[in-house]
Design a protein around this motif. Structure first.
Motif, mmCIF file in Angstrom:
data_model
loop_
_atom_site.group_PDB
_atom_site.id
_atom_site.type_symbol
_atom_site.label_atom_id
_atom_site.label_comp_id
_atom_site.label_asym_id
_atom_site.label_seq_id
_atom_site.Cartn_x
_atom_site.Cartn_y
_atom_site.Cartn_z
ATOM 1 N N LYS B 19 -11.208 -38.925 -8.480
ATOM 2 C CA LYS B 19 -10.658 -37.993 -7.876
ATOM 3 C C LYS B 19 -11.549 -36.479 -8.137
ATOM 4 O O LYS B 19 -11.770 -35.634 -7.300
ATOM 5 N N SER B 20 -11.342 -36.196 -9.572
ATOM 6 C CA SER B 20 -11.959 -34.981 -9.749
ATOM 7 C C SER B 20 -13.535 -34.982 -9.415
ATOM 8 O O SER B 20 -14.117 -33.725 -8.980
ATOM 9 N N CYS B 21 -14.405 -36.130 -9.391
ATOM 10 C CA CYS B 21 -15.563 -36.052 -8.804
ATOM 11 C C CYS B 21 -15.661 -35.863 -7.409
ATOM 12 O O CYS B 21 -16.713 -35.110 -6.922
ATOM 13 N N LEU B 37 -10.917 -35.712 -18.604
ATOM 14 C CA LEU B 37 -9.776 -36.127 -17.970
ATOM 15 C C LEU B 37 -9.029 -34.851 -17.448
ATOM 16 O O LEU B 37 -8.905 -33.901 -18.122
ATOM 17 N N THR B 38 -8.472 -35.153 -16.201
ATOM 18 C CA THR B 38 -7.702 -33.980 -15.700
ATOM 19 C C THR B 38 -6.387 -33.786 -16.384
ATOM 20 O O THR B 38 -5.560 -34.733 -16.566
ATOM 21 N N ILE B 39 -6.246 -32.737 -16.865
ATOM 22 C CA ILE B 39 -4.595 -32.499 -17.355
ATOM 23 C C ILE B 39 -3.954 -31.742 -16.386
ATOM 24 O O ILE B 39 -4.118 -30.636 -15.807
ATOM 25 N N TRP B 60 -5.669 -29.372 -4.541
ATOM 26 C CA TRP B 60 -5.144 -29.671 -5.880
ATOM 27 C C TRP B 60 -5.607 -31.040 -6.341
ATOM 28 O O TRP B 60 -5.176 -31.899 -5.506
ATOM 29 N N ASP B 61 -6.322 -31.275 -7.230
ATOM 30 C CA ASP B 61 -6.634 -32.506 -7.836
ATOM 31 C C ASP B 61 -5.690 -32.897 -8.900
ATOM 32 O O ASP B 61 -5.361 -31.896 -9.896
ATOM 33 N N THR B 62 -4.988 -33.889 -8.848
ATOM 34 C CA THR B 62 -3.929 -34.168 -9.823
ATOM 35 C C THR B 62 -4.503 -35.006 -10.807
ATOM 36 O O THR B 62 -5.308 -35.565 -10.847
ATOM 37 N N ALA B 63 -3.529 -35.244 -11.811
ATOM 38 C CA ALA B 63 -3.890 -36.341 -13.049
ATOM 39 C C ALA B 63 -3.093 -37.552 -12.581
ATOM 40 O O ALA B 63 -2.123 -37.421 -12.000
HETATM 41 MG MG LIG Z 1 -9.433 -36.214 -12.852
#
Ligand SMILES: [Mg+2]
Ligand SMILES: Nc1nc2c(ncn2[C@@H]2O[C@H](COP(=O)(O)OP(=O)(O)O)[C@@H](O)[C@H]2O)c(=O)[nH]1
Lengths: 852, 213
Positions: B19-21, B37-39, B60-63
């Motif tokens: 997701k973050s990528c 790691l997304t916090i 918004w990128d979620t964990a």
């Molecule tokens: Mg992430």
């Protein structure tokens, strides 16, 4: 039994005569009524009474009342009044605020509200229950619920934040309340959100996601921006909570163009001097400045800072801040905070630094704002916070700004063409450096130091600065003057610390400066003496450590060009006069001092008192990078002056290093060249692409025209050669040409078709010929046949005649005749005329004819 | 930087699916092989063009971890679009889609456009979920589907832009109430017919409208 009796009595409204019940007893009775009364009115009255008692008898009500009040919340939801009493009572119990009524009650300790909060939230369902009442529209209920939750959060922030986070859509529901049209509710929700968002970045992000920035700016604008009341301040405090140390929200704030909404708020009304700065306006402004700083403070993510700095310039926020700097009547603390904000908005951003350098003060004669600021910095009468802010601003102005650094140093150089009558930055700093005000010395030394950070070229330049001496003696260099001042008794410790920092940064990575220092009178002797002295003051330890560091730099960056002052000479001095171990101990004094950790924390200069101003951020950075190296270097020499550590290189190694340096330099140049050519190629590429685009556009235009012409031509030809309408004949040459071309094409086609027709005709002719020939042949064949039939008839007649003569002939040749007849019958059983034909050589032809 | 519309997106799915990528590839056009790691939640934004109109995407990128699930839930309601991501090389991330979808449907507004994304299409040799399976799942649940690679950038633009197109079409059809900011859609300052001196558009609109009408 006794309990029951008194309970009934209370319900009935009678008390024992002459005996006042204690608070605890009263509460007990009321609690009992809440529990057991079946009538809503009774329960409601009891709750009202509990609420009234809860301010004076908080402990009694809290200790016994919590369960029944929770029960009311669970069961009496339909009655807004009783719910509001229950919520209000709970709020009074858990609040950390002390009531006047309980002021003389010694049993109420400071944290009684916190203890009751703990009790209440031990059952998380209680919190959900109260959260549920937020959705109740009734004013009393909603407001009481908001206030209770606010008190709970204020007492047990972390726990409540977790509970709100796991409660489904908890934060979102709270955010919805912000749009309540009743201002009182909205304002209370603001207070709640301020508590809720403290130090919890997840909640901060959700609140921002729920359009908090829009809501808050709407409210701030509706309330009159910085002229608004405390609600504006509350909004700004919440905004600050959402942005501080939250890079996600900072990015959202920037991307959502909210800086553009903030910028106009800094534009001061033209009549602000008459209307004055009310305390509320000062508070509001202070918060606004904090919000700006929260976005660009150096500890933020670099990319966020840079992006925000750009927008702050484009949206003229920076300009607004500079205008405030230069306007009169601004309260000192606002001015100070504005200077700090300007500092961080320009720090490391070349355009913003440039803008600041061009701001002029409306003085006569007009002076650059920076000069005016520095005048305040060296002015003894100014407030410490303001002077510190100016230094910070100056540092930020010079940070990663070689042009700005050069401009300051330039004003000190002999070749300087600046007007002597106008004050220059350099002159001001020298004035400060030599003034009798210790703080001015310190501020100026640090300011000059910052013109040299990461700039070896300017370190060399500054060596050329000459100062006139009173009495017409020969002028001396600035560096020399610094070493002189350092050795003077009257120059106080704080000033010395400033000078030592300036000299250290000056010498680091600059052999020329090392050489210049070593050539000054008595400096090395002074440093040695300092290190040998037996001091007891903690601040003296710091100076000793700094002297050791300066000596270390004289070894580390020594190019050995002075005989008797080479690296090994100085280390011998240390070994023989100070001792290696002592030296290293003293050296580490710097990082052991509390001023060190304080200065390392942030670039901003924060001092509660003047005495706290000792070490500077950039100096500490340098120290951190070189301390270990110097310690190793010094302890690496042996008594005979031979360097033992690997840090000192053999001549071959040095040569090798030099060689590699050369290679790296060459590669660097190459890289630069390549980068240049890449840039050029990119530009060319861009141009070519643009051209190609233009060509393509042209091409598609032309092809469109062709299509159009074809269509027109088609229409023209299908119109059976009618001449086109005059309107169309006025078409341009190009069309005509195309039409001509088309005509030619059709002409050629026509010729081709005619030719083909000709060939076909010829072919037809040939075929006819052949057909004629064939019919001719047929005719002759038919004639032949007729002839033959005639012949046949002739023959038959002859045969008949012969048959009549047969008897004589048969006797003459009996065997031959009979044999021939039987043969014929056997081979040809079908009665055919031809079969009857006698095998006669003459009759052979017709037989072949019939076989065909 | 004016825009016609602003859409809010969220990216959801198991942890480690990329997701973050995907967000980084879309906003910064780069791939980061080792990613923190997304916090909680991270924010990103970019401008795109649809139908000749500038549209701002706020993402918004979620964990993905269970521990952050209740935080993630807070983002459904205000989002106009969601990218639901699984990893084609890890079947369990595909198996969890149903849970994610239930969560999303339960907490979001009913018009939220959900795009199903099978990420890491560059790792075809390690594929555990067939493309057809993704397509079938999407068909069954009425989602748009796409396979992407945050590493090679394949289909990344398309994923974000097609989602926006869908939302845009819904606006054209009048399905979305664009005056309700809670839907994750905002009309840009240029397109907004309201007086610019009245910045209140969403929540304050009620009051403003009653005032002028
Ligand atoms: Mg992430
Ligand atoms: N080969 C490949 N690896 C990817 C791709 N997308 C993400 N990754 C890797 O997968 C891991 C998890 O990515 P991340 O974006 O942090 O996942 P998140 O937890 O969903 O945000 C990282 O090591 C990435 O480098 C992709 O498209 N192809």
């Amino acid at each position: 039994m006794e309990f029951l009796k008194s309970g009934i009595k209370t319900v009935l409204g009678s008390t024992e005569p002459g005996q006042q019940p204690s608070a605890a007893e009263t509460v007990e009775k009321l609690v009992d009524r809440v529990y057991s009364s079946t009538l809503l009115e009774d329960r409601r009255d009891a709750c009202r009474a509990l609420k009234a008692l809860s301010r004076k008898y908080r402990i009694e009500v809290g200790a016994q009342g919590m369960p029944p009040l929770v029960q009311v919340l669970q069961n009496d939801g339909q009655d807004a009044e009783i719910i509001s009493y229950a919520l209000d009572t709970l709020c009074n119990i858990v609040t950390s605020e002390e009531f006047d009524e309980e002021a003389d009650n010694p049993t109420v300790s400071v944290n009684v509200g916190e203890q009751f909060t703990e009790m209440f939230i031990k059952t998380p369902e209680n919190v959900s229950l109260v959260m549920g009442y937020l959705e109740e529209y009734d004013f009393r209920v909603r407001r009481a619920a908001i206030q209770l939750i606010t008190s709970l959060i204020a007492n047990k922030t972390r726990e409540l934040q977790e509970l709100v986070l796991v409660s489904p859509m908890g934060v979102s529901k709270l955010m919805d309340l912000l749009t309540d049209s009743r201002e009182v509710i909205r304002n209370d929700v603001l207070l709640l959100l301020i508590e809720l968002t403290k130090g919890n970045s997840n909640i901060q992000k959700i609140v921002a996601f729920e359009n908090a920035f829009d809501r808050l700016f709407d409210i701030v604008h509706d309330e009159g921006c910085s002229d608004g009341g405390i609600v504006v301040e509350d909004c700004l405090i919440l905004l600050l909570n959402l942005l501080k140390n939250n890079s996600s929200n900072q990015q959202f704030f920037k991307e959502g163009s909210y800086i553009q909404r903030l910028a106009p708020m800094f534009v001061l009304a033209s009549d602000v001097e008459e209307t004055g700065w009310t305390p509320q306006k000062v508070s509001n402004f202070h918060c606004m400045l904090q919000v700006v700083r929260a976005l660009v403070t150096p500890s933020n993510q670099q990319q966020v800072v840079t992006a925000c700095q750009r927008v702050m310039q484009k949206s003229q926020l920076l300009q607004g801040l500079c205008d405030i700097l230069m306007s009169s009547g601004v309260p000192a603390d606002i001015l100070t905070e504005t200077i700090n904000a300007v500092a961080e908005v320009v720090r490391g951003d070349h355009e913003n630094q440039d803008e600041l350098s061009h701001v002029m003060a409306p003085s006569s004669p007009p002076r650059p704002a920076i000069v005016v600021l520095l005048m305040s910095m060296i002015n003894e009468k100014q407030l410490l916070a303001l002077r510190s802010a100016v230094l910070y601003c100056f540092e930020c102005f010079l940070y990663r700004n070689p042009d700005g650094q050069r401009a300051v140093v330039q004003t000190l150089l002999p070749s300087s063409t600046t007007d002597v009558s106008s004050l220059s930055t350099g002159q001001l700093l020298c004035t400060g450096l030599f003034s009798s005000d210790t703080l001015a010395n310190w501020f100026s030394a640090v300011a000059i130091m910052h013109t040299l950070v990461d700039n070896v070229a300017l370190k060399e330049e500054l060596l050329r600065v000459l100062l006139a001496t009173p009495g017409g003696h020969r002028p001396i260099t600035l560096l020399e003057q610094c070493t002189n001042l350092m050795q003077q008794e009257r120059y106080r410790l704080q000033s010395k610390v400033g000078l030592l920092m300036l000299l250290s940064v000056w010498l680091a990575h600059c052999p020329g400066a090392v050489k210049a220092l070593l050539e000054t009178q008595g400096t090395m002797a002074y440093l040695t003496a300092q290190l040998c002295a037996n001091e007891h003051d903690e601040r003296e330890y710091l100076v000793q450590g700094m002297c050791a560091f300066l000596m270390g730099l004289c070894i580390q960056f020594n190019d050995n060009s002075l005989p008797n002052q080479r690296r090994e000479d100085i280390s011998q001095l240390i070994i023989k006069r100070i001792g290696q171990e002592t030296f290293c101990n003293k050296l580490s004094e710097v990082s052991r001092h509390e001023a060190y950790s304080r200065a390392c924390k942030q670039a901003q200069i924060r001092a509660k008192s003047a005495g706290e101003l000792l070490l500077d951020y950039e100096y500490c950075k340098l120290y951190k990078g070189l301390e270990a190296l110097i310690a190793k270097l010094v302890s690496g020499f042996d008594v005979d002056g031979i360097e033992l550590t690997e840090l000192t290189l053999s001549s071959e190694a040095s040569a090798l290093v030099a060689q590699y340096k050369g290679i790296i330099r060459g590669m660097d140049a190459q890289i630069q060249q390549l980068q240049q050519s890449v840039k050029e190629l990119e530009q060319q590429n861009g141009e070519i692409k643009q051209q190609l685009g233009q060509e393509q556009a042209l091409k598609s235009q032309v092809s469109d025209q062709i299509t159009l012409l074809k269509a027109q031509l088609l229409a023209a030809t299908s119109g059976t050669g009618q001449t086109p309408a005059p309107g169309t004949t006025t078409n341009n040459e190009e069309e005509l040409n195309a039409a001509r071309y088309q005509t030619n094409m059709y002409f050629a086609e026509n010729i081709r078709l005619t030719k083909e027709l000709e060939t076909l005709r010829q072919q037809l002719q040939a075929e006819k010929q052949r057909a004629d020939d064939a019919s001719q042949a047929l005719k002759s064949t038919q004639k032949d046949q007729e002839d033959l039939l005639e012949l046949l008839a002739d023959q038959e007649a002859k045969i008949a005649r012969y048959e009549e003569q047969l008897p004589t002939t048969t006797i003459a040749t009996p065997s031959a005749g009979s044999e021939s007849e039987t043969t014929t019958a056997a081979t040809n059983p079908m009665p055919q005329p031809t079969s009857l034909i006698p095998t006669n050589p003459i009759e052979a032809a017709p037989e072949t004819e019939s076989n065909r | 930087m004016s825009y016609a519309y602003l859409f809010k997106y969220i990216i959801i799915g198991d942890t480690g699916v990329g997701k973050s990528c995907l967000l980084l590839q879309f906003t910064d056009k780069r791939f980061q092989p080792v990613h923190d790691l997304t916090i909680g939640v991270e924010f990103g934004a970019r401008m795109i063009t649809i139908d000749g109109k500038q549209i701002k995407l706020q993402i918004w990128d979620t964990a993905g971890q269970e521990a952050f699930r209740s935080i993630t839930r807070s983002y459904y309601r205000g989002a106009a679009g969601a990218l639901l991501v699984y990893d084609i090389t890890r079947r369990e991330t595909f198996n969890h889609l149903t849970t994610w979808l239930e969560d999303a449907r339960q907490h979001s507004n009913s018009n939220m456009v959900i795009m199903l994304i099978g990420n890491k299409s560059d790792l075809d040799s390690r594929r555990e979920v067939k493309k057809e399976e993704g397509e079938a799942f999407a068909r069954e649940h009425g989602l748009v589907f796409m396979e992407t690679s945050a590493r090679t950038a394949a289909n990344v633009e398309e994923a974000f832009i097609n989602t926006a197109k869908e939302i845009y079409e819904k606006i054209q059809e009048g399905v979305f109430d664009i005056n309700n900011e809670a839907n994750g859609i905002k009309i840009g300052p240029q397109a907004s017919p309201t007086n610019p001196s009245l910045p209140g558009s969403g929540g304050a609109a009620g009051a403003a409208n009653s005032g002028c009408c």
